[in-house]
Scaffold this motif. Structure first.
Motif, PDB file in Angstrom:
ATOM      1  N   LEU A 132       0.720  -0.885   0.145  1.00  8.80           N
ATOM      2  CA  LEU A 132      -0.243  -0.147   0.191  1.00  8.80           C
ATOM      3  C   LEU A 132       1.326   1.316   0.196  1.00  8.80           C
ATOM      4  O   LEU A 132       0.752   2.253  -0.697  1.00  8.80           O
ATOM      5  CB  LEU A 132      -0.714  -0.254   1.106  1.00  8.80           C
ATOM      6  N   GLY A 133       2.158   1.342   0.534  1.00  9.29           N
ATOM      7  CA  GLY A 133       3.017   2.449   0.364  1.00  9.29           C
ATOM      8  C   GLY A 133       3.375   2.645  -0.498  1.00  9.29           C
ATOM      9  O   GLY A 133       3.663   4.006  -1.100  1.00  9.29           O
ATOM     10  N   ALA A 134       3.770   0.975  -1.229  1.00 12.65           N
ATOM     11  CA  ALA A 134       4.007   1.699  -3.134  1.00 12.65           C
ATOM     12  C   ALA A 134       3.016   1.920  -3.723  1.00 12.65           C
ATOM     13  O   ALA A 134       3.753   2.957  -4.993  1.00 12.65           O
ATOM     14  CB  ALA A 134       4.844   0.210  -3.281  1.00 12.65           C
ATOM     15  N   ALA A 135       1.884   1.921  -3.755  1.00 16.87           N
ATOM     16  CA  ALA A 135       0.576   2.548  -4.571  1.00 16.87           C
ATOM     17  C   ALA A 135       0.368   3.469  -4.337  1.00 16.87           C
ATOM     18  O   ALA A 135      -0.141   4.521  -5.032  1.00 16.87           O
ATOM     19  CB  ALA A 135      -0.359   1.108  -3.709  1.00 16.87           C
ATOM     20  N   ALA A 136       0.936   4.220  -2.499  1.00 22.10           N
ATOM     21  CA  ALA A 136       0.380   5.568  -2.870  1.00 22.10           C
ATOM     22  C   ALA A 136       1.739   6.399  -3.133  1.00 22.10           C
ATOM     23  O   ALA A 136       1.444   7.383  -3.840  1.00 22.10           O
ATOM     24  CB  ALA A 136       1.205   6.113  -0.951  1.00 22.10           C
ATOM     25  N   ILE A 137       3.076   5.777  -3.313  1.00 20.81           N
ATOM     26  CA  ILE A 137       4.056   7.353  -4.152  1.00 20.81           C
ATOM     27  C   ILE A 137       3.565   6.746  -5.421  1.00 20.81           C
ATOM     28  O   ILE A 137       3.717   7.988  -6.165  1.00 20.81           O
ATOM     29  CB  ILE A 137       5.204   6.275  -4.191  1.00 20.81           C
ATOM     30  N   PHE A 138       3.013   6.003  -5.699  1.00 21.98           N
ATOM     31  CA  PHE A 138       3.110   5.582  -7.449  1.00 21.98           C
ATOM     32  C   PHE A 138       1.619   6.567  -8.220  1.00 21.98           C
ATOM     33  O   PHE A 138       2.021   7.214  -8.780  1.00 21.98           O
ATOM     34  CB  PHE A 138       2.597   4.088  -8.155  1.00 21.98           C
ATOM     35  N   PHE A 139       0.558   5.985  -7.426  1.00 23.06           N
ATOM     36  CA  PHE A 139      -0.623   6.924  -7.446  1.00 23.06           C
ATOM     37  C   PHE A 139      -0.415   8.794  -7.530  1.00 23.06           C
ATOM     38  O   PHE A 139      -0.749   8.680  -8.578  1.00 23.06           O
ATOM     39  CB  PHE A 139      -2.011   6.865  -5.946  1.00 23.06           C
ATOM     40  N   TYR A 140       0.776   8.445  -6.897  1.00 23.19           N
ATOM     41  CA  TYR A 140       0.912  10.430  -6.574  1.00 23.19           C
ATOM     42  C   TYR A 140       1.699  11.053  -7.208  1.00 23.19           C
ATOM     43  O   TYR A 140       1.573  11.926  -8.200  1.00 23.19           O
ATOM     44  CB  TYR A 140       1.280  10.307  -4.907  1.00 23.19           C
ATOM     45  N   VAL A 141       3.223  10.262  -7.622  1.00 20.99           N
ATOM     46  CA  VAL A 141       3.722  10.195  -8.766  1.00 20.99           C
ATOM     47  C   VAL A 141       3.720  10.525 -10.344  1.00 20.99           C
ATOM     48  O   VAL A 141       3.336  11.294 -11.074  1.00 20.99           O
ATOM     49  CB  VAL A 141       4.757   9.516  -8.694  1.00 20.99           C
ATOM     50  N   VAL A 142       2.961   8.981 -10.396  1.00 19.16           N
ATOM     51  CA  VAL A 142       2.302   8.771 -11.683  1.00 19.16           C
ATOM     52  C   VAL A 142       0.775   8.775 -12.490  1.00 19.16           C
ATOM     53  O   VAL A 142       1.087  10.035 -13.136  1.00 19.16           O
ATOM     54  CB  VAL A 142       2.604   6.570 -12.544  1.00 19.16           C
ATOM     55  N   ILE A 143      -0.215   8.618 -11.506  1.00 22.50           N
ATOM     56  CA  ILE A 143      -1.347   8.674 -11.741  1.00 22.50           C
ATOM     57  C   ILE A 143      -2.008  10.710 -11.839  1.00 22.50           C
ATOM     58  O   ILE A 143      -2.467  11.702 -12.336  1.00 22.50           O
ATOM     59  CB  ILE A 143      -2.391   7.947 -11.413  1.00 22.50           C
ATOM     60  N   LEU A 161      -6.701  10.632  -3.991  1.00 19.55           N
ATOM     61  CA  LEU A 161      -6.682   9.107  -3.246  1.00 19.55           C
ATOM     62  C   LEU A 161      -5.047   8.578  -2.172  1.00 19.55           C
ATOM     63  O   LEU A 161      -5.259   8.401  -2.086  1.00 19.55           O
ATOM     64  CB  LEU A 161      -7.038   8.357  -5.046  1.00 19.55           C
ATOM     65  N   ALA A 162      -4.093   8.959  -3.233  1.00 18.93           N
ATOM     66  CA  ALA A 162      -2.449   9.129  -3.223  1.00 18.93           C
ATOM     67  C   ALA A 162      -2.692   9.917  -1.803  1.00 18.93           C
ATOM     68  O   ALA A 162      -2.410   9.357  -0.941  1.00 18.93           O
ATOM     69  CB  ALA A 162      -1.891  10.061  -3.395  1.00 18.93           C
ATOM     70  N   GLY A 163      -3.731  10.722  -0.983  1.00 20.97           N
ATOM     71  CA  GLY A 163      -3.664  10.608   0.157  1.00 20.97           C
ATOM     72  C   GLY A 163      -4.588  10.502   1.599  1.00 20.97           C
ATOM     73  O   GLY A 163      -4.097  10.156   2.259  1.00 20.97           O
ATOM     74  N   CYS A 164      -4.578   9.513   0.535  1.00 20.87           N
ATOM     75  CA  CYS A 164      -5.727   8.361   1.668  1.00 20.87           C
ATOM     76  C   CYS A 164      -5.774   7.561   2.187  1.00 20.87           C
ATOM     77  O   CYS A 164      -5.566   6.873   3.054  1.00 20.87           O
ATOM     78  CB  CYS A 164      -7.133   8.645   0.654  1.00 20.87           C
ATOM     79  N   PHE A 165      -4.029   6.947   1.486  1.00 20.93           N
ATOM     80  CA  PHE A 165      -3.460   6.090   1.299  1.00 20.93           C
ATOM     81  C   PHE A 165      -2.933   6.374   2.963  1.00 20.93           C
ATOM     82  O   PHE A 165      -3.013   4.702   3.513  1.00 20.93           O
ATOM     83  CB  PHE A 165      -2.494   5.403   0.456  1.00 20.93           C
ATOM     84  N   PRO A 166      -2.642   6.564   3.694  1.00 19.79           N
ATOM     85  CA  PRO A 166      -1.715   6.200   5.187  1.00 19.79           C
ATOM     86  C   PRO A 166      -2.660   5.460   5.789  1.00 19.79           C
ATOM     87  O   PRO A 166      -2.177   5.014   6.396  1.00 19.79           O
ATOM     88  CB  PRO A 166      -1.616   8.103   5.653  1.00 19.79           C
ATOM     89  N   VAL A 167      -4.516   5.528   6.064  1.00 20.88           N
ATOM     90  CA  VAL A 167      -4.944   4.924   6.234  1.00 20.88           C
ATOM     91  C   VAL A 167      -5.381   3.580   6.751  1.00 20.88           C
ATOM     92  O   VAL A 167      -5.532   2.607   7.030  1.00 20.88           O
ATOM     93  CB  VAL A 167      -6.548   6.041   6.597  1.00 20.88           C
ATOM     94  N   LEU A 168      -5.139   3.748   5.056  1.00 22.70           N
ATOM     95  CA  LEU A 168      -5.081   2.226   4.129  1.00 22.70           C
ATOM     96  C   LEU A 168      -3.396   1.429   5.171  1.00 22.70           C
ATOM     97  O   LEU A 168      -4.112   0.143   6.105  1.00 22.70           O
ATOM     98  CB  LEU A 168      -5.580   1.530   3.292  1.00 22.70           C
ATOM     99  N   ILE A 169      -3.080   2.392   4.467  1.00 22.43           N
ATOM    100  CA  ILE A 169      -1.093   1.556   5.448  1.00 22.43           C
ATOM    101  C   ILE A 169      -1.488   0.827   6.790  1.00 22.43           C
ATOM    102  O   ILE A 169      -1.371   0.533   7.419  1.00 22.43           O
ATOM    103  CB  ILE A 169      -0.269   2.499   4.803  1.00 22.43           C
ATOM    104  N   ALA A 170      -1.873   1.616   7.698  1.00 23.91           N
ATOM    105  CA  ALA A 170      -2.323   1.912   9.426  1.00 23.91           C
ATOM    106  C   ALA A 170      -2.835   1.307   9.956  1.00 23.91           C
ATOM    107  O   ALA A 170      -2.616   0.529  10.681  1.00 23.91           O
ATOM    108  CB  ALA A 170      -2.912   3.688   9.623  1.00 23.91           C
ATOM    109  N   TRP A 171      -4.041   1.326   8.951  1.00 22.14           N
ATOM    110  CA  TRP A 171      -5.130  -0.133   9.492  1.00 22.14           C
ATOM    111  C   TRP A 171      -4.016  -1.807   8.689  1.00 22.14           C
ATOM    112  O   TRP A 171      -3.699  -2.721   9.561  1.00 22.14           O
ATOM    113  CB  TRP A 171      -6.602  -0.387   8.520  1.00 22.14           C
TER     114      TRP A 171
END
Length: 315
Positions: A132-143, A161-171
């Motif tokens: 999920l951490g990798a997905a957050a970086i990809f989404f913010y940078v690429v998408i 959506l990239a800013g939403c990933f921290p809650v998924l990572i934490a959970w």
């Protein structure tokens, strides 16, 4: 002390910059204020997911790895958008514009910080949180940065959506899964991002126009933007209350969600009325921007305290 000004002189030679300024430039590259979203949302989410105090080392790894991932994404963004940053007053002091860092330094730093975040999350949490951490970086940078930002007025909606990933990572770090409450928290931040960012884009509309970025606040009238702010504010608050019938939220979170949510919606309607009456100023628009940050902070503070006070209102 240098007396160079961005408007009159060429960028500084990075080799002549001292260690402290260089270090500060690298920190600036990570967009520290964006990292605040990670802290504000991730830590309370871990408390809520655990139903109390999470494992200390897991929590530390989540915060450190998540912050590094957010910093890496921010640094990549600064590298990609350095041409745009030169013409925007809001971003003209970023280190790649001032010359405190070279593009090569920024790019290498971005990759190293991103790899560091993956290592920390992998060894400190679990593979799901790392992915999920990798997905957050990809989404913010690429998408967002590469694909959406310069092409569509919907950039901040889907890019946010990239800013939403921290809650998924934490959970995921705490429970090694992504469950419905985590998706609700994810959606709250997704819906919150437009009414948070669009008032800011209204203030900096000239910047975005000069940079040819189709941010809604720069290409639409204040009347149009204000309608969208109200709709998304209502959607955010309604979504925040879904945790109650789902049987997860107790009295603390519910009370904060209702009171802070009512405040957020009320101020959004004030912005709407001012825009419709053509009385909206940048200062008044920024009031909603700052209020939105306070709203999200209060909501997640309530989320973090909720497990310690009472039990869920609905079983």
């Amino acid at each position: 002390m240098s007396t160079r000004t961005p408007e009159t002189d060429a960028p500084e030679n990075p080799s002549r910059i001292g260690f402290k300024r260089k270090a500060a430039a690298y920190v600036s590259l990570t967009k520290p204020r964006v990292m605040e979203l990670l802290i504000v949302t991730a830590i309370p989410t871990m408390f809520f997911a655990q139903g109390g105090l999470p494992d200390l080392w897991v929590a530390l790894a989540t915060v450190l790895g998540g912050a590094a991932a957010a910093g890496s994404a921010g640094a990549f963004n600064c590298y990609i958008d350095r041409d745009m940053d030169k013409v925007m007053n809001r971003t003209k002091k970023r280190p790649l514009v001032t010359g405190e860092l070279t593009p090569r330094e920024a790019l290498v730093f971005s990759w190293l910080l991103g790899l560091f975040s993956m290592v920390v999350l992998w060894f400190g949490t679990n593979p799901l949180a790392t992915a999920l951490g990798a997905a957050a970086i990809f989404f913010y940078v690429v998408i967002y940065t590469i694909i959406l930002k310069r092409r569509t007025e919907q950039n901040i909606i889907w890019g946010g959506l990239a800013g939403c990933f921290p809650v998924l990572i934490a959970w995921a770090a705490v429970r090694d899964s992504v469950e419905w409450p985590a998706l609700v928290l994810f959606t709250i931040i997704f819906l919150w991002t437009p009414p948070h960012y669009w008032p800011l884009s209204m203030k900096y509309r000239t910047d975005y126009q000069l940079a040819d970025v189709p941010m809604l606040g720069a290409i639409a009238t204040a009347k149009t933007v204000s309608v969208q702010v109200v709709l998304y504010a209502w959607a955010t608050v309604v979504c925040s209350l879904l945790l109650v019938p789902m049987g997860w939220a107790g009295v603390t979170y519910t009370a904060v969600a209702v009171i802070a949510g009512a405040w957020f919606v009320f101020e959004s309607h004030v912005l709407y009325r001012q825009a419709q009456n053509e009385a909206l100023t940048d200062k008044k628009a920024m009031k909603v921007f700052h209020l939105s940050i306070m709203y999200l902070t209060l909501l997640f503070v309530g989320l973090g305290f909720d497990p310690f006070i009472g039990s869920p209102l609905m079983g």
